[in-house]
Design an enzyme around this catalytic site. Sequence first.
Site, PDB file in Angstrom:
ATOM      1  CD  GLU A  51       8.124  -3.178   8.432  1.00 15.71           C
ATOM      2  OE1 GLU A  51       7.419  -4.260   8.522  1.00 15.71           O
ATOM      3  OE2 GLU A  51       8.530  -2.426   7.567  1.00 15.71           O
TER       4      GLU A  51
ATOM      5  CB  CYS B 133      10.453  -0.757   2.825  1.00 20.04           C
ATOM      6  SG  CYS B 133      11.192  -0.200   1.438  1.00 20.04           S
TER       7      CYS B 133
ATOM      8  CE  LYS C 227      -3.068  -8.415  -4.353  1.00 22.76           C
ATOM      9  NZ  LYS C 227      -3.357  -7.479  -3.499  1.00 22.76           N
TER      10      LYS C 227
ATOM     11  CG  PHE D 187      -0.326   0.482   2.373  1.00 23.45           C
ATOM     12  CD1 PHE D 187      -0.073   1.798   2.831  1.00 23.45           C
ATOM     13  CD2 PHE D 187       0.089  -0.560   3.400  1.00 23.45           C
ATOM     14  CE1 PHE D 187       0.481   2.084   4.093  1.00 23.45           C
ATOM     15  CE2 PHE D 187       0.796  -0.224   4.616  1.00 23.45           C
ATOM     16  CZ  PHE D 187       0.897   1.231   4.772  1.00 23.45           C
TER      17      PHE D 187
ATOM     18  CD  GLU E 248      -5.797  -6.014  -0.044  1.00 19.92           C
ATOM     19  OE1 GLU E 248      -4.778  -5.703  -0.972  1.00 19.92           O
ATOM     20  OE2 GLU E 248      -5.767  -6.700   0.774  1.00 19.92           O
TER      21      GLU E 248
ATOM     22  CB  SER F 136       4.500  -7.326   5.874  1.00 24.03           C
ATOM     23  OG  SER F 136       3.311  -8.559   5.468  1.00 24.03           O
TER      24      SER F 136
HETATM   25  P1  NAD Z   1       1.427  -6.748   3.122  1.00 28.23           P
HETATM   26  O1  NAD Z   1       2.130  -7.730   3.295  1.00 28.23           O
HETATM   27  O2  NAD Z   1       0.262  -6.551   4.112  1.00 28.23           O
HETATM   28  O3  NAD Z   1       0.653  -6.708   1.804  1.00 28.23           O
HETATM   29  C1  NAD Z   1       1.555  -6.483   0.232  1.00 28.23           C
HETATM   30  C2  NAD Z   1       0.490  -7.275  -0.681  1.00 28.23           C
HETATM   31  O4  NAD Z   1       0.330  -8.562  -0.398  1.00 28.23           O
HETATM   32  C3  NAD Z   1      -0.825  -7.033  -0.965  1.00 28.23           C
HETATM   33  O5  NAD Z   1      -1.015  -6.879  -2.194  1.00 28.23           O
HETATM   34  C4  NAD Z   1      -1.626  -7.740  -0.211  1.00 28.23           C
HETATM   35  O6  NAD Z   1      -2.986  -7.864  -0.928  1.00 28.23           O
HETATM   36  C5  NAD Z   1      -1.028  -9.126  -0.275  1.00 28.23           C
HETATM   37  N1  NAD Z   1      -1.333  -9.981   1.132  1.00 28.23           N
HETATM   38  C6  NAD Z   1      -1.363  -9.646   2.107  1.00 28.23           C
HETATM   39  N2  NAD Z   1      -1.600 -10.524   3.049  1.00 28.23           N
HETATM   40  C7  NAD Z   1      -1.492 -11.556   2.150  1.00 28.23           C
HETATM   41  C8  NAD Z   1      -1.497 -12.914   2.562  1.00 28.23           C
HETATM   42  N3  NAD Z   1      -1.811 -13.397   3.700  1.00 28.23           N
HETATM   43  N4  NAD Z   1      -1.447 -13.772   1.492  1.00 28.23           N
HETATM   44  C9  NAD Z   1      -1.214 -13.452   0.394  1.00 28.23           C
HETATM   45  N5  NAD Z   1      -1.150 -12.139  -0.068  1.00 28.23           N
HETATM   46  C10 NAD Z   1      -1.240 -11.347   1.037  1.00 28.23           C
HETATM   47  O7  NAD Z   1       2.188  -5.107   3.122  1.00 28.23           O
HETATM   48  P2  NAD Z   1       1.798  -3.734   3.098  1.00 28.23           P
HETATM   49  O8  NAD Z   1       0.918  -3.468   4.651  1.00 28.23           O
HETATM   50  O9  NAD Z   1       0.522  -3.540   1.828  1.00 28.23           O
HETATM   51  O10 NAD Z   1       3.159  -3.016   3.068  1.00 28.23           O
HETATM   52  C11 NAD Z   1       3.832  -2.605   3.901  1.00 28.23           C
HETATM   53  C12 NAD Z   1       4.892  -3.402   4.133  1.00 28.23           C
HETATM   54  O11 NAD Z   1       5.714  -3.657   3.020  1.00 28.23           O
HETATM   55  C13 NAD Z   1       5.911  -3.289   5.145  1.00 28.23           C
HETATM   56  O12 NAD Z   1       6.414  -4.428   5.962  1.00 28.23           O
HETATM   57  C14 NAD Z   1       6.994  -2.581   4.467  1.00 28.23           C
HETATM   58  O13 NAD Z   1       8.274  -2.615   4.891  1.00 28.23           O
HETATM   59  C15 NAD Z   1       6.987  -3.243   3.299  1.00 28.23           C
HETATM   60  N6  NAD Z   1       7.579  -2.620   2.154  1.00 28.23           N
HETATM   61  C16 NAD Z   1       8.942  -3.164   1.745  1.00 28.23           C
HETATM   62  C17 NAD Z   1       9.406  -2.499   0.632  1.00 28.23           C
HETATM   63  C18 NAD Z   1      10.988  -3.182   0.086  1.00 28.23           C
HETATM   64  O14 NAD Z   1      11.565  -2.643  -0.925  1.00 28.23           O
HETATM   65  N7  NAD Z   1      11.606  -4.157   1.006  1.00 28.23           N
HETATM   66  C19 NAD Z   1       8.988  -1.548  -0.169  1.00 28.23           C
HETATM   67  C20 NAD Z   1       7.678  -1.276   0.325  1.00 28.23           C
HETATM   68  C21 NAD Z   1       7.135  -1.834   1.405  1.00 28.23           C
END
Ligand code: NAD
Length: 492
Positions: free
Chosen positions: A385, A284, A176, A152, A179, A229
Amino acid sequence: MIQDGQLLNYIAGKWVHSRASEYLDVRNPATLEALVRVPLTPAEEVDEAARAAQAAFSDWRRTPPLERIQYLFKLKRLLEENFEEIAQLTTQECGKTLGEAKGELQRGVENIEVATGIPSLMMGYNSEDMARGIDEYMFRQPVGVVAAITPFNFPGMIPLWFMPYAIACGNCFILKPSEKVPMTMSKVFELIDQLGLPPGVVSLVNGGKTVVDALLDHPTVRAISFVGSSPVAKYVYSRAAANGKRAQCQGGAKNPVVVLPDADMEMTTRIIADSSFGCAGQRCLATAVTITVGEAGPVFREQITNTAATRKVGYGLDPQVEMGPVITPESKQRIESLISKGISEGAQVLVDGRDSHIPGYEHGNFVRPTVLDNVDPRGELGHTEIFGPVLSLSHVQTIDDAIELVNSTSYGNMACLFTSSGAAARKFRYEAQAGNIGINIGVAAPIAFFPFSGWKESFFGDMHAQGRDAVEFYTEKKVVVERWPREWSRKF
Ligand code: NAD
């Protein structure tokens, strides 16, 4: 594309209503006003996108790279013409300031620029006479149908870490998006729709876990890019690998920044405040922990306290505002309870951002900048985090102690040092265990020519996003060993 208050998917070159039975409200984090409804698309529509991509692949891979990149030049132009509108959408759905939204979109556009170099970036190499009269050469070919799953916090930039390289290399690409923030990419896909790409080369499927699992299990999808994450990154990586797919999965972070006594303290404080509280700490590459060495401690503590306490918090479209809300009420609650947990573990509060009320935005998910001193690195706050505007302070006596603390974390996304000593800088960049290192930099975000690195629990896979790594990830290497027997060749 929005119709009747609902977002559509983009499959086989057409905007289509999902047959989803469930929709989620997308809300403006500053007001909680519902902006649009996003479908939780079922697996059979992922199958339709994958089939359309597979059908397009055969012709698309035969389209010369020079022709493929013409679509990217056009996309860059359209993004620039619609820059303001896209950035405003990002602010509305994600909460960051308009300046931050423009910044991330610009970073996305830079990836398009790098990907237009594919005709040379994709070149292989060759060598004559590996044995007498036998030549060898390596070609790069596209992988096939590939997909990206994005988080997000950067709705404009992160999908563009992948899509331009994927299609320039001759793959067909399915996105994808998160959401929570699907509107930015919906707008970008309206522009993509104007490019005249063959149907199926790029598709957009909105939704959540069902879409992710369908992509991970679909036999046609050959490679998965993920950013989010760490627990989900690890899950996506394992399931993709178990299904024989190539995967690059970027995870979470808890970035440490070290301040030495010889640093320019005023500049250091400003940069670290921007790193910790910019994008409301939902980055991140945000600074989560500042480790001060020796006499840097009291000076930095005093200055960061003042800077954090005076940061202007509010709605991101207000030009005076320096920091917006966090993404959801659940996120606000999680951040505030982690702060409380840290205090119960012995941390002292220098600036407390809990229970914030922003006049005019009483329903928004606001947490003001928070600074906590003497945080126990082994406590829950110390190793979780937070992903909010919370900076923890720790103090040590030597640079070796600081580097030991830097390397004790399970993440390895970024580590930074503030100093005026070249020798200290070299020691730090050599010894710190993180994929992105900043020297007098607070957000060490590599520009598109470099890989967005990340170590330990911050990355699962081999090849990172952006630049040459992206070309490696989106291509298969094929080596040809060739003989044309004549009198000048080896005889049998
Ligand atoms: P998230 O892991 O909740 O979601 C990321 C994606 O995975 C979304 O599209 C979501 O729909 C999907 N998703 C969520 N739960 C899922 C599950 N159980 N099974 C399958 N798919 C699932 O992450 P977020 O809250 O959207 O983003 C924040 C996180 O992203 C933080 O931890 C941040 O550090 C990380 N991030 C990392 C980088 C990097 O380059 N390392 C960059 C940006 C964000």
